[in-house]
Design an enzyme around this catalytic site. Structure first.
Site, mmCIF file in Angstrom:
data_model
loop_
_atom_site.group_PDB
_atom_site.id
_atom_site.type_symbol
_atom_site.label_atom_id
_atom_site.label_comp_id
_atom_site.label_asym_id
_atom_site.label_seq_id
_atom_site.Cartn_x
_atom_site.Cartn_y
_atom_site.Cartn_z
ATOM 1 N N GLY A 148 0.807 -1.206 0.000
ATOM 2 C CA GLY A 148 0.000 0.000 0.000
ATOM 3 C C GLY A 148 0.843 1.259 0.000
ATOM 4 O O GLY A 148 2.022 1.233 -0.326
ATOM 5 N N HIS A 186 2.371 4.794 -5.072
ATOM 6 C CA HIS A 186 2.942 5.963 -5.737
ATOM 7 C C HIS A 186 3.208 5.615 -7.196
ATOM 8 O O HIS A 186 2.802 4.540 -7.678
ATOM 9 C CB HIS A 186 4.216 6.420 -5.019
ATOM 10 C CG HIS A 186 5.200 5.322 -4.769
ATOM 11 N ND1 HIS A 186 5.898 4.690 -5.783
ATOM 12 C CD2 HIS A 186 5.605 4.716 -3.623
ATOM 13 C CE1 HIS A 186 6.690 3.769 -5.269
ATOM 14 N NE2 HIS A 186 6.527 3.755 -3.962
ATOM 15 N N SER A 187 3.908 6.497 -7.901
ATOM 16 C CA SER A 187 4.117 6.302 -9.338
ATOM 17 C C SER A 187 4.936 5.058 -9.644
ATOM 18 O O SER A 187 4.796 4.464 -10.722
ATOM 19 C CB SER A 187 4.787 7.537 -9.948
ATOM 20 O OG SER A 187 6.038 7.796 -9.332
ATOM 21 N N GLY A 188 5.793 4.639 -8.712
ATOM 22 C CA GLY A 188 6.529 3.396 -8.923
ATOM 23 C C GLY A 188 5.594 2.202 -8.981
ATOM 24 O O GLY A 188 5.736 1.326 -9.853
ATOM 25 N N HIS A 189 4.628 2.154 -8.067
ATOM 26 C CA HIS A 189 3.640 1.074 -8.108
ATOM 27 C C HIS A 189 2.808 1.155 -9.387
ATOM 28 O O HIS A 189 2.474 0.126 -9.989
ATOM 29 C CB HIS A 189 2.707 1.151 -6.898
ATOM 30 C CG HIS A 189 3.388 0.935 -5.585
ATOM 31 N ND1 HIS A 189 3.623 1.957 -4.704
ATOM 32 C CD2 HIS A 189 3.900 -0.191 -5.009
ATOM 33 C CE1 HIS A 189 4.223 1.479 -3.625
ATOM 34 N NE2 HIS A 189 4.416 0.183 -3.788
ATOM 35 N N ASP A 222 14.008 -2.518 -5.099
ATOM 36 C CA ASP A 222 14.264 -3.550 -4.095
ATOM 37 C C ASP A 222 15.021 -4.700 -4.755
ATOM 38 O O ASP A 222 14.501 -5.809 -4.898
ATOM 39 C CB ASP A 222 12.951 -4.033 -3.493
ATOM 40 C CG ASP A 222 12.199 -2.912 -2.793
ATOM 41 O OD1 ASP A 222 12.663 -2.473 -1.731
ATOM 42 O OD2 ASP A 222 11.167 -2.470 -3.324
ATOM 43 N N ILE A 232 11.532 4.018 -10.624
ATOM 44 C CA ILE A 232 10.925 5.303 -10.965
ATOM 45 C C ILE A 232 11.473 6.344 -9.994
ATOM 46 O O ILE A 232 11.447 6.142 -8.774
ATOM 47 C CB ILE A 232 9.389 5.249 -10.869
ATOM 48 C CG1 ILE A 232 8.833 4.191 -11.825
ATOM 49 C CG2 ILE A 232 8.778 6.613 -11.156
ATOM 50 C CD1 ILE A 232 9.097 4.462 -13.292
ATOM 51 N N GLU A 265 11.351 6.645 -5.960
ATOM 52 C CA GLU A 265 10.014 6.656 -5.373
ATOM 53 C C GLU A 265 9.889 5.542 -4.336
ATOM 54 O O GLU A 265 10.298 4.411 -4.559
ATOM 55 C CB GLU A 265 8.951 6.481 -6.452
ATOM 56 C CG GLU A 265 8.803 7.676 -7.375
ATOM 57 C CD GLU A 265 8.105 8.855 -6.720
ATOM 58 O OE1 GLU A 265 7.869 8.814 -5.495
ATOM 59 O OE2 GLU A 265 7.795 9.829 -7.437
ATOM 60 N N SER A 278 7.253 4.442 -0.692
ATOM 61 C CA SER A 278 6.173 4.794 0.234
ATOM 62 C C SER A 278 6.716 5.520 1.458
ATOM 63 O O SER A 278 6.036 6.364 2.057
ATOM 64 C CB SER A 278 5.418 3.533 0.661
ATOM 65 O OG SER A 278 4.869 2.868 -0.459
#
Length: 287
Positions: free
Chosen positions: A31, A34-37, A155, A181, A189, A191
């Site tokens: 959760g 952000h733009s990476g997700h 990661d 990103i 990016e 969380s």
């Protein structure tokens, strides 16, 4: 878009899709999207008939199995996340609570152990972290039975551990690593960036600057100065270095290079800024 809060709701939604042989892409998240997700979801949308995203802050991958401030303070914003995922074209969101995932005790009896691969780098600073990651991801793979699963290259060690999980336990799926990103200022990016003050964020920018410098050195055939990079981070005001290491891009085994880089490699790093721990990495390609 369906939001499933229980395993039964998830399986009821997915069973007909498996019967119809629809391809399924899984994007596991905790959760605070952000733009990476969003880039992970976009890639999954491009390559699959159906996209499933999980939202679960997994206590097993935190210190003391979640009995810590890092777990308690992790951003939780389910309504906003669901709205973002619906806008991105996700078909199913799986958002269980801890009891739904792990039963009344909140802990599984059986874990996936990641061994030496999960004990170095990030694992050295966060003992048991990758065991918790691998355990929850294995459960998600069993529940969703995806054709492909999508993880962020930010990661990097997690990606390597999950690839090994798939290989060793014979999960019949492909792992897709999606490029990092970055915000306009270069920060990867994350969380956790939500928890940075303005001053903390400014201080954190030393990390991408150091990584970009190493990338430039590798690309132009200059000698890498890993110790010099560490020194820059140690000297940066408001920053505490956790680690910065040069590793093999595929195995994450440590590399020692004297002079110019002669093989593809990865620099992985973690720093503390204020109360926030940030990770980043960059791929190095020799000239």
């Amino acid at each position: 878009m369906l939001v499933a809060r229980t395993k039964k709701e998830l399986l009821d939604a997915l069973t007909p899709l498996h019967t119809q042989q629809r391809s399924i892409g899984l994007v596991p998240t905790m959760g605070a999207l952000h733009s990476g997700h969003a880039s992970l979801v976009a890639k999954a949308r491009e390559e699959n008939d159906v996209v499933v995203t999980s939202i679960f802050v997994n206590p097993l991958q935190f210190e003391a199995l979640g009995d810590c401030d890092d777990y308690r303070n992790y951003p939780r914003q389910l309504d906003a996340d669901v709205a973002l995922l619906e806008a991105e074209g996700v078909d199913v969101v799986f958002a269980p609570d801890v009891e739904e995932m792990y039963g009344p005790t909140g802990l599984p009896m059986l874990w996936v152990r990641t061994g030496e691969m999960g004990e170095r780098l990030e694992g050295a600073s966060r003992p048991g972290h990758f065991d918790g990651v691998a355990t929850v991801v294995a459960k998600l793979f069993n529940l969703v039975r995806p054709d492909r699963a999508y993880f962020g290259q930010k990661d990097a060690q997690q990606v390597a551990v999950i690839r090994r999980l798939v290989r060793d336990l014979d999960f019949p799926l492909e792992i897709r690593a999606v490029p990092i990103i970055r915000a306009a200022d270069g920060l990867a990016e994350s969380s956790r960036n939500q928890r940075l003050s303005g001053a903390d964020r400014a201080a954190a920018l030393v990390l991408p600057r150091v990584l970009f410098d190493l990338e430039e050195r590798a690309a132009t055939g200059q000698p890498l100065d890993i110790e010099g990079a560490r020194a820059q981070l140690r000297a940066a005001q408001g920053v505490r270095l956790d680690h910065l290491e040069l590793v093999d891009a595929a195995t994450l085994e440590p590399l020692t290079v004297t002079g110019a880089l002669d093989r593809p490699a990865l620099v992985v790093a973690a720093i503390h800024v204020g109360q926030v721990r940030l990770i980043d990495n960059i791929e190095l390609t020799p000239r």
